[in-house]
Structures are given as structure tokens and as C-alpha cells.
Design an enzyme around this catalytic site. Structure first.
Site, PDB file in Angstrom:
ATOM      1  N   GLN A   1      -6.479   0.544  -7.281  1.00 21.44           N
ATOM      2  CA  GLN A   1      -5.619  -0.013  -8.321  1.00 21.44           C
ATOM      3  C   GLN A   1      -5.948   0.580  -9.701  1.00 21.44           C
ATOM      4  OE1 GLN A   1      -4.390  -4.269  -8.358  1.00 21.44           O
ATOM      5  NE2 GLN A   1      -5.732  -4.399 -10.127  1.00 21.44           N
TER       6      GLN A   1
ATOM      7  N   GLU B   1      -7.377  16.784 -36.154  1.00 22.51           N
ATOM      8  CA  GLU B   1      -8.684  16.243 -35.746  1.00 22.51           C
ATOM      9  C   GLU B   1      -8.527  15.251 -34.592  1.00 22.51           C
ATOM     10  OE1 GLU B   1     -11.447  15.871 -39.591  1.00 22.51           O
ATOM     11  OE2 GLU B   1      -9.455  15.104 -39.917  1.00 22.51           O
TER      12      GLU B   1
ATOM     13  N   SER C   1      -7.866  10.849 -49.313  1.00 23.65           N
ATOM     14  CA  SER C   1      -9.132  10.124 -49.314  1.00 23.65           C
ATOM     15  C   SER C   1      -8.978   8.929 -50.237  1.00 23.65           C
ATOM     16  CB  SER C   1     -10.242  11.044 -49.805  1.00 23.65           C
ATOM     17  OG  SER C   1     -11.300  10.290 -50.356  1.00 23.65           O
TER      18      SER C   1
ATOM     19  N   ASN D   1       0.808  -1.223   0.000  1.00 23.01           N
ATOM     20  CA  ASN D   1       0.000   0.000   0.000  1.00 23.01           C
ATOM     21  C   ASN D   1       0.841   1.273   0.000  1.00 23.01           C
ATOM     22  OD1 ASN D   1      -2.010  -1.841   0.075  1.00 23.01           O
ATOM     23  ND2 ASN D   1      -2.721  -1.380   2.159  1.00 23.01           N
TER      24      ASN D   1
ATOM     25  N   ASN E   1      -6.552  15.926 -45.906  1.00 21.43           N
ATOM     26  CA  ASN E   1      -7.328  16.052 -44.667  1.00 21.43           C
ATOM     27  C   ASN E   1      -6.435  16.287 -43.448  1.00 21.43           C
ATOM     28  OD1 ASN E   1      -9.750  15.594 -46.051  1.00 21.43           O
ATOM     29  ND2 ASN E   1      -9.468  13.376 -45.915  1.00 21.43           N
TER      30      ASN E   1
ATOM     31  N   TYR F   1      -6.762   1.992   2.313  1.00 21.91           N
ATOM     32  CA  TYR F   1      -6.591   1.364   1.008  1.00 21.91           C
ATOM     33  C   TYR F   1      -7.778   0.472   0.670  1.00 21.91           C
ATOM     34  CZ  TYR F   1      -4.924  -1.310  -2.935  1.00 21.91           C
ATOM     35  OH  TYR F   1      -4.827  -1.882  -4.185  1.00 21.91           O
TER      36      TYR F   1
ATOM     37  N   THR G   1     -14.268  37.224 -32.527  1.00 22.08           N
ATOM     38  CA  THR G   1     -15.116  36.864 -31.383  1.00 22.08           C
ATOM     39  C   THR G   1     -16.366  36.270 -32.025  1.00 22.08           C
ATOM     40  OG1 THR G   1     -16.253  38.993 -31.306  1.00 22.08           O
ATOM     41  CG2 THR G   1     -14.288  38.795 -29.936  1.00 22.08           C
ATOM     42  N   HIS G   2     -16.930  35.286 -31.424  1.00 22.10           N
ATOM     43  CA  HIS G   2     -18.087  34.570 -32.003  1.00 22.10           C
ATOM     44  C   HIS G   2     -17.767  34.020 -33.395  1.00 22.10           C
ATOM     45  CE1 HIS G   2     -20.532  36.552 -28.843  1.00 22.10           C
ATOM     46  NE2 HIS G   2     -19.735  37.562 -29.092  1.00 22.10           N
TER      47      HIS G   2
ATOM     48  N   LYS H   1      -8.174  15.331 -52.008  1.00 26.20           N
ATOM     49  CA  LYS H   1      -8.260  15.631 -50.576  1.00 26.20           C
ATOM     50  C   LYS H   1      -6.912  15.702 -49.861  1.00 26.20           C
ATOM     51  CE  LYS H   1     -11.540  16.186 -48.391  1.00 26.20           C
ATOM     52  NZ  LYS H   1     -12.564  15.334 -47.841  1.00 26.20           N
TER      53      LYS H   1
HETATM   54  N1  ARG Z   1      -1.715  -3.703  -7.330  1.00 25.06           N
HETATM   55  C1  ARG Z   1      -2.141  -2.980  -6.175  1.00 25.06           C
HETATM   56  C2  ARG Z   1      -2.572  -1.577  -6.541  1.00 25.06           C
HETATM   57  O1  ARG Z   1      -2.158  -1.131  -7.561  1.00 25.06           O
HETATM   58  C3  ARG Z   1      -1.016  -2.860  -5.205  1.00 25.06           C
HETATM   59  C4  ARG Z   1      -1.483  -2.679  -3.816  1.00 25.06           C
HETATM   60  C5  ARG Z   1      -2.133  -3.918  -3.358  1.00 25.06           C
HETATM   61  N2  ARG Z   1      -2.516  -3.843  -1.996  1.00 25.06           N
HETATM   62  C6  ARG Z   1      -3.433  -4.671  -1.454  1.00 25.06           C
HETATM   63  N3  ARG Z   1      -3.701  -4.499  -0.228  1.00 25.06           N
HETATM   64  N4  ARG Z   1      -4.032  -5.610  -2.165  1.00 25.06           N
HETATM   65  O2  ARG Z   1      -3.317  -0.930  -5.857  1.00 25.06           O
END
Ligand code: ARG
Length: 492
Positions: free
Chosen positions: A342, A310, A297, A130, A305, A337, A175-176, A303
Site C-alpha cells: 500500500q 535552488e 532578502s 489486489n 536570490n 500481496y 571540465t572540473h 538581493k
Molecule cells: N489499499 C490497499 C492497497 O493500496 C488496497 C488493497 C488491499 N488489499 C488487501 N488485501 N488488504 O494496497
């Protein structure tokens, strides 16, 4: 039953048969994670991109554990030297980032343990994935900020040199999307410069706020070993440590800010792209895009483009989407966490990839664009874009602006009915509308004159542009100085 448990615990320390890999956490599990759940939840396919930051942070952690005597000196040395070896092998392509791992952290720890045995299992002392994953992402982001800032500098330089080169190109300002007042093309281009300048500024500001190490937070509550988080922070180029372990593992503000910065860049680029699309139409004819950046095209041979412009315009949507995705993940998420977090990496990588490649493409478009000064100047004929200047002439004679506005309004309507423009008008004709008009009024309606009169701070006169150019140059230098001062540990 007892036997089964024992076997399972043993399996936890080993690689499983075939291509299957034991998850880091499976020591106490009786059942294996189902194949479906594994592939639904694994992040290795995309977080392998963090490999270098993960290994470098692990080396710092291993060294710190040794210095603090949490593990023995030889153990610390063995861990860091093997991790360094892995790093080199990945760089050389000898160690491949593949296999059925849950995430990059599992890949690194499992590979390490496979090579040096049980000692490898000591790396994760006083650390959790974590705090580890936040560390990796912050180190990645430092490099990503540097890359984006560098790309922004290049685009700024392209805008600056196009502006300098075309200082004498006059065009209608809009403008506009209606002709409003004449401006220099340089002034219009420099407006994009200042947008990009603020974009780089925002990234620099984000770096200042996010560059604090989460290490020492552990899973969420902190760590009960005598570690030194300041030491790892320093080794990894952080400016300090986070103050609250729960916040350290739960915080994704830095990613929200990062994607916001990217989204603003993309919104800016989409406006530039739209103008390139519009300006390259025969109706405008203000610019010709390099053929190598246009497509044809399959059916219409004539063309050309502006697809690159875009696509820049369209890809803005992906980054705004990434921002929405992450904000939605975080909304209502309890501390600390949760696996939801993730998903942050998908949004973060997408935002970076789209934004970085779009800045590069915009730079190519600007560098190679051929602006048509003739077409711009001729579109000022008969467009009445100096009507305000004519009204202001009357104001200088003491006539209230509102009154002057209506006098010139009437003149414009009647000239237009006769198929004439302001440049066709004579002093006699002017006098029919107001006696206060004189020779100076005839001068005031020339675009060249109207433009040069706007020399105050932010106006479109040459003097103002020269000041902008000088400041712009200084600004680019400062951003480059910021980049050079960053401790970059890998490619984003
Ligand atoms: N792959 C996890 C993530 O990106 C790493 C952390 C995982 N932690 C856990 N307590 N499962 O968040």
C-alpha cells in the site's frame, strides 16, 4: 455469543452509526478495528486520487461480468450506470470524496451499495482489491507518463529555442569547473535537451512494458468464474494481460521504474538548476533570471536570490528518497500481496508531483532567462581555452601530440606569468617556443575558429548545431505522437 455473531454479520452489509463506516471485509469479525489501527492503516486520504481510474475500471469490470453472464444483464447495466452517475457527481463536486473509508475501493463500493442496495455487492464478483489496485495505478500511470512527457516536450522546446536564439554566443566550456575549451552556449543548452530526450524515451519504454492488465488475477490465484480478462484489458486500453496471477498482484516493478525515471529527470534538472545558480552570480554573470522567479532578502535590499533553481536542486532528494523507500518496501517481501505494498502510492505520487512541477519550473526559468553574450565572450579572454588548438597546429606539422602538449604548456605558463593571454601572443613569440608555428597557428587560437573547426558529428560548430536542431524537432514530434496515441482515462 451466537446472537452477537449474527448481529455482526448484519452490520457487515450496512453503514455503521455516525461517521463510522463498516469495512468491506468485516462480515465475519466479532471485534471492530480499533480507531488507532484504522487511522494507522487507511489509505483513503491519499489513494482517493485514484477515484476516476477506480470507477472507470469498475465500469469495465461490471460490463464484462454482464457480457460473460457471470451476473445478469440488468444487474450489469444498473452497476455501470450508477457508477457513471457517481463519476459525474464527483466531477461536479456533488459527491465528495470524504468519510471514514479504508481506501478508494471501499468508498466506491460502499457508496454504490448505499445507492442501489444489495446489487452493489455484486460488483466485486471475480475481483479482489489486489488486482483492482494494480489496475488503478497502471491507468493512473499512463496519464502520469503522458503528463511528464508533455512537460518534457515543453522544456525541450524552451531549450531548443534558447539554443537557436543564442547560436552566436560563445563561452568557455568547462571540465572540473575550470575553463576547458570554447563552446557555443547553444551546444551547452542542447546537452540538456538530449538528457531530457532520453528521459522521455525511458518513460515511453516503461509504458510499453507496464501496459498489461492484472485483472483476472483476483486475490492471487486467478478467478473461478468464466470471465474474460482480455475484454476488460481492451476496454481499458491495455495492450494485453499479465501471464501469472501471483506476479500480477505482487509486481511493483512498474512503479520502481516510474520513480527511477522521475529520479533521473530530477538529477538532470538539479544539474541545470545548479548551473543557473552559479551562472547568475556576479562572478559568472552569464545569466540573469527573471525577477518574478527570484526572491529578495528580508534584510539585504540588493538581493535577487535564485530560489526556484535552488528548490529544484533540493527536491531531487525527495524523489531519490521515494525510490529508496519503495525499493526498501519490496526488498525481501514474500509473494504475493502484503499490506506493505500500500505504501507504493505515497512514493509514486510524491515522485510524480515533485518531478512534474519541477519540469514546469525549469521551463519557466529557461524561457525567461537573459543570457549575457558579452560576459561569456569576455570570460574567454586570457583563459587559454584554445591551448589544445594551438598544440593541434603543431600536430598537423608532424610533431607528436605529447611533445606539442608540453611546448604549449610551457608557453601558457610563461604568458600567464607575464599577465598575458593567448590572444596577446605574436608569431615571433610563438617561434621562440617552436619553429613550426606559423600564421595559421595565430588563427587557430581564436575561439571563433576553434569552435567552427569542431564540425564533426557531435561537435560545437554551427553546422553540428543545425543538425542537432533538426533532429531535436523531429524527436519532439515523435514524443507528441506517442502521447496522442495513449488512451487517457483521467488526470494523474
Ligand atoms: N489499499 C490497499 C492497497 O493500496 C488496497 C488493497 C488491499 N488489499 C488487501 N488485501 N488488504 O494496497
Amino acid at each position: 455469543m451466537k446472537n452477537k455473531k449474527k448481529q455482526s454479520a448484519k452490520r457487515g452489509r450496512q453503514r455503521m452509526s455516525g461517521t463510522e463506516v463498516m469495512p468491506l471485509w468485516a462480515g465475519g469479525f466479532l471485534e471492530r478495528l480499533s480507531k488507532e489501527a484504522f487511522s494507522y492503516s487507511a489509505s483513503f486520504p491519499y489513494d482517493k486520487r485514484l477515484w476516476k481510474f477506480d470507477i472507470v475500471a469498475s465500469i469495465a469490470h461490471a460490463r464484462m461480468l454482464g457480457t460473460c453472464k457471470v451476473i445478469a444483464d440488468e444487474e450489469s447495466k444498473l452497476l455501470s450506470s450508477e457508477l457513471e452517475k457517481m463519476l459525474r457527481e464527483i466531477e461536479l463536486g456533488k459527491l465528495k470524496l470524504e468519510g471514514n473509508y479504508e481506501d478508494i475501493h471501499s468508498f466506491v463500493e460502499s457508496t454504490l451499495t448505499e445507492r442501489i442496495g444489495d446489487i452493489g455487492g455484486k460488483l466485486h464478483t471475480a475481483r479482489s482489491r489486489n488486482d483492482q489496485v494494480v489496475t488503478d495505478m497502471k491507468l493512473w500511470m499512463r496519464s502520469a507518463i503522458a503528463k511528464l512527457c508533455e512537460a518534457i516536450c515543453e522544456l525541450c522546446e524552451a531549450l531548443l529555442s534558447a539554443s537557436k536564439k543564442h547560436i552566436d554566443f560563445l563561452m568557455p566550456g568547462f571540465t572540473h569547473l575550470q575553463h576547458a575549451q570554447p563552446v557555443r552556449l547553444s551546444h551547452h543548452l542542447m546537452a540538456y535537451f538530449w538528457m531530457m530526450q532520453r528521459d522521455a524515451d525511458r518513460l515511453i519504454d516503461l509504458h510499453r512494458r507496464m501496459n498489461l492488465s492484472p485483472l483476472g488475477a483476483g486475490a492471487l490465484a486467478g478467478v473461478d468464474f468464466p470471465i474474460d480478462p482480455k475484454m476488460t484489458a481492451k476496454m481499458l486500453g491495455f495492450d494485453g494481460c499479465m501471464r501469472n496471477s501471483i506476479d500480477a498482484v505482487s509486481d511493483r516493478d512498474f512503479i520502481v521504474e516510474f520513480i527511477s525515471c522521475c529520479a533521473i529527470v530530477m538529477v538532470h534538472l538539479s544539474r541545470l538548476a545548479e548551473e543557473l545558480v552559479l551562472w547568475s552570480t556576479p562572478e559568472f554573470g552569464f545569466v540573469k533570471l527573471k525577477e518574478a522567479l527570484c526572491t529578495g532578502s528580508s534584510i539585504m535590499p540588493q538581493k535577487r536570490n535564485p530560489d526556484m533553481a535552488e528548490l529544484i536542486r533540493a527536491r531531487c532528494g525527495r524523489v531519490v528518497g521515494a525510490l529508496t523507500a519503495l525499493l526498501t518496501v519490496l526488498k525481501g517481501l514474500p509473494l504475493s500481496y502484503n499490506r506493505d505494498l500500500q505504501e507504493d502510492k505515497i512514493a509514486m505520487f510524491e515522485a510524480f508531483d515533485v518531478t512534474h512541477s519541477s519540469i514546469l519550473m525549469a521551463t519557466m526559468l529557461i524561457t525567461s532567462a537573459e543570457f549575457n553574450g558579452e560576459k561569456m565572450r569576455s570570460s574567454l579572454r586570457g583563459d587559454f581555452s584554445t591551448a589544445t588548438d594551438l598544440a593541434n597546429e603543431l600536430v598537423r606539422k608532424g610533431i607528436p601530440f605529447r611533445h606539442a602538449h608540453s611546448i604549449v604548456g610551457k608557453l601558457v605558463r610563461e604568458l600567464a606569468q607575464q599577465g598575458k593571454g593567448l590572444e596577446d601572443v605574436t608569431l615571433e613569440e610563438l617561434k621562440q617556443y617552436c619553429d613550426a608555428f606559423d600564421e595559421a597557428s595565430l588563427m587557430a587560437i581564436k575561439p571563433e575558429v576553434a569552435i567552427e573547426r569542431r564540425a564533426e558529428l557531435s561537435g560545437t560548430a554551427k553546422a553540428s548545431l543545425r543538425r542537432q536542431f533538426a533532429e531535436a524537432k523531429r524527436y519532439i514530434k515523435n514524443v507528441r505522437k506517442f502521447i496522442a496515441g495513449l488512451k487517457l482515462l483521467g488526470e494523474p
